[in-house]
Every structure is written in C-alpha cells, then in structure tokens.
Write a protein that holds these residues in place. Structure first.
Motif, PDB file in Angstrom:
ATOM      1  N   VAL A 190      41.775  43.531  42.305  1.00  0.00           N
ATOM      2  CA  VAL A 190      41.907  42.850  41.027  1.00  0.00           C
ATOM      3  C   VAL A 190      42.723  41.604  41.315  1.00  0.00           C
ATOM      4  O   VAL A 190      43.714  41.672  42.043  1.00  0.00           O
ATOM      5  N   MET A 191      42.293  40.454  40.753  1.00  0.00           N
ATOM      6  CA  MET A 191      43.035  39.221  40.979  1.00  0.00           C
ATOM      7  C   MET A 191      43.215  38.467  39.667  1.00  0.00           C
ATOM      8  O   MET A 191      42.397  38.586  38.755  1.00  0.00           O
ATOM      9  N   LYS A 241      39.682  48.548  46.437  1.00  0.00           N
ATOM     10  CA  LYS A 241      39.372  47.832  45.200  1.00  0.00           C
ATOM     11  C   LYS A 241      40.319  46.649  45.069  1.00  0.00           C
ATOM     12  O   LYS A 241      41.463  46.705  45.520  1.00  0.00           O
ATOM     13  N   TRP A 300      46.196  44.354  44.006  1.00  0.00           N
ATOM     14  CA  TRP A 300      46.192  43.684  42.701  1.00  0.00           C
ATOM     15  C   TRP A 300      46.960  42.376  42.825  1.00  0.00           C
ATOM     16  O   TRP A 300      48.163  42.377  43.068  1.00  0.00           O
ATOM     17  N   ARG A 348      44.664  34.491  43.564  1.00  0.00           N
ATOM     18  CA  ARG A 348      43.245  34.736  43.803  1.00  0.00           C
ATOM     19  C   ARG A 348      42.829  34.103  45.123  1.00  0.00           C
ATOM     20  O   ARG A 348      43.118  32.937  45.383  1.00  0.00           O
ATOM     21  N   ASP A 364      39.148  34.749  47.112  1.00  0.00           N
ATOM     22  CA  ASP A 364      37.922  35.530  47.171  1.00  0.00           C
ATOM     23  C   ASP A 364      37.581  36.014  48.576  1.00  0.00           C
ATOM     24  O   ASP A 364      37.023  37.097  48.736  1.00  0.00           O
ATOM     25  N   ALA A 397      39.750  38.981  49.202  1.00  0.00           N
ATOM     26  CA  ALA A 397      39.228  40.095  48.401  1.00  0.00           C
ATOM     27  C   ALA A 397      38.014  40.725  49.085  1.00  0.00           C
ATOM     28  O   ALA A 397      37.901  41.951  49.163  1.00  0.00           O
ATOM     29  N   ASN A 430      32.213  40.116  41.781  1.00  0.00           N
ATOM     30  CA  ASN A 430      32.585  38.907  41.077  1.00  0.00           C
ATOM     31  C   ASN A 430      33.947  39.127  40.413  1.00  0.00           C
ATOM     32  O   ASN A 430      34.103  40.036  39.608  1.00  0.00           O
ATOM     33  N   HIS A 431      34.912  38.303  40.742  1.00  0.00           N
ATOM     34  CA  HIS A 431      36.270  38.480  40.216  1.00  0.00           C
ATOM     35  C   HIS A 431      36.593  37.539  39.055  1.00  0.00           C
ATOM     36  O   HIS A 431      37.753  37.355  38.715  1.00  0.00           O
ATOM     37  N   ASP A 432      35.546  36.979  38.435  1.00  0.00           N
ATOM     38  CA  ASP A 432      35.782  36.135  37.268  1.00  0.00           C
ATOM     39  C   ASP A 432      36.130  36.965  36.039  1.00  0.00           C
ATOM     40  O   ASP A 432      36.839  36.503  35.148  1.00  0.00           O
ATOM     41  N   TYR A 457      36.420  41.438  34.702  1.00  0.00           N
ATOM     42  CA  TYR A 457      36.405  42.846  35.112  1.00  0.00           C
ATOM     43  C   TYR A 457      35.962  43.710  33.942  1.00  0.00           C
ATOM     44  O   TYR A 457      36.364  43.472  32.800  1.00  0.00           O
ATOM     45  N   GLU A 499      37.609  44.566  50.178  1.00  0.00           N
ATOM     46  CA  GLU A 499      36.508  45.367  49.630  1.00  0.00           C
ATOM     47  C   GLU A 499      35.607  45.909  50.727  1.00  0.00           C
ATOM     48  O   GLU A 499      35.118  47.036  50.632  1.00  0.00           O
TER      49      GLU A 499
END
Length: 141
Positions: free
Chosen positions: A128-129, A126, A106, A112, A114, A117, A2-4, A6, A121
C-alpha cells in the motif's frame, strides 16, 4: 498492481489481519506524524516496534526503538514507512533480506515508488502506498 486506488476489501484485510508493525522512521517528537500514527496504532491494539537508528535503544511511547528492521525481536506482519519515497526501494530490500519477510509494506502519505512495489509484490508481499493506516482504519471500522 495498480496503486492509484485500492479496493476497500484489500485495505480492510490488511488492517484486520495485521497484528505486529515495524514503524520505520518513528519519532519521539509528539508533533511528528509518525509519533501520532504510532500512538493511534498502539491504541487500536497493534504491537508496534519503532525503528529509527538515531533513537535505537531509547523509548518512544513506551516501546523500545530498534536501529533497523533486522533488529526487531520478532517477525512483523507489516512495515509502515515514514521515510521519503526515494528510500522505499532500500526498505523493500531490507524487508526481503529478513528471515521472515513482512506480509505488507505500507508507504505513508507521499511515499510511492512503483518499481519498489513491484519488487515486493513479486516476492509475495502486499503493498500500500501514499496512504495512512490512521486515516484508513476509521473508514474500515
């Protein structure tokens, strides 16, 4: 993932273990955020390779600019993306095509995607957005 949001440890681990960064979308203009972030990262001891096809062969903040990720002369730990979100999937594809892919992709503020991402992944990278390392670094330090 979940990138909402971190976990602090997730960001801290990335910033502490990263040594080399390809900064995609680097600008020679000191008024551009990518220029300021690049300067910040250099000041913290990171080795930063600016990537911008329109500036290839020139210098930004004393660093030689490369046209694309594949042109960077050594493997990088992280790709820091200063491109519109719609290009993130292409960046992931380019990163996955490298002989040694980065450990982290990053996406800067507002970057962003998903699906991109998830692709990164799935390959063990890894992600990060919608964050900026120049903002996160002081929070961790």
């Amino acid at each position: 993932m979940n990138h909402d949001s971190y976990e602090r440890g997730y960001i801290a681990d990335i910033l502490k273990t990263t040594k080399t960064i390809a900064l995609l979308g680097a600008s020679p203009n000191p008024d551009r955020p990518s220029n300021g972030v690049m300067g910040f990262l250099l000041s913290k001891g990171y080795r930063v390779y600016p990537v911008n096809p329109g500036q290839a062969g020139k210098q930004i903040l004393g660093q030689t600019v490369y046209a694309r990720l594949a042109d960077v002369p050594q493997p990088v730990d992280m790709v820091d993306v200063f491109r519109a979100a719609e290009y993130l999937d292409g960046v992931v594809e380019e990163a996955l095509a490298l002989d040694i892919p980065p450990k982290v992709i990053w996406g800067q503020l507002s970057v962003r995607d998903d699906k991109a991402a998830a692709k990164a992944e799935a390959a063990g990278i890894k992600v990060v957005m919608d964050r900026c390392p120049a903002i996160e670094y002081p929070r961790i330090a």
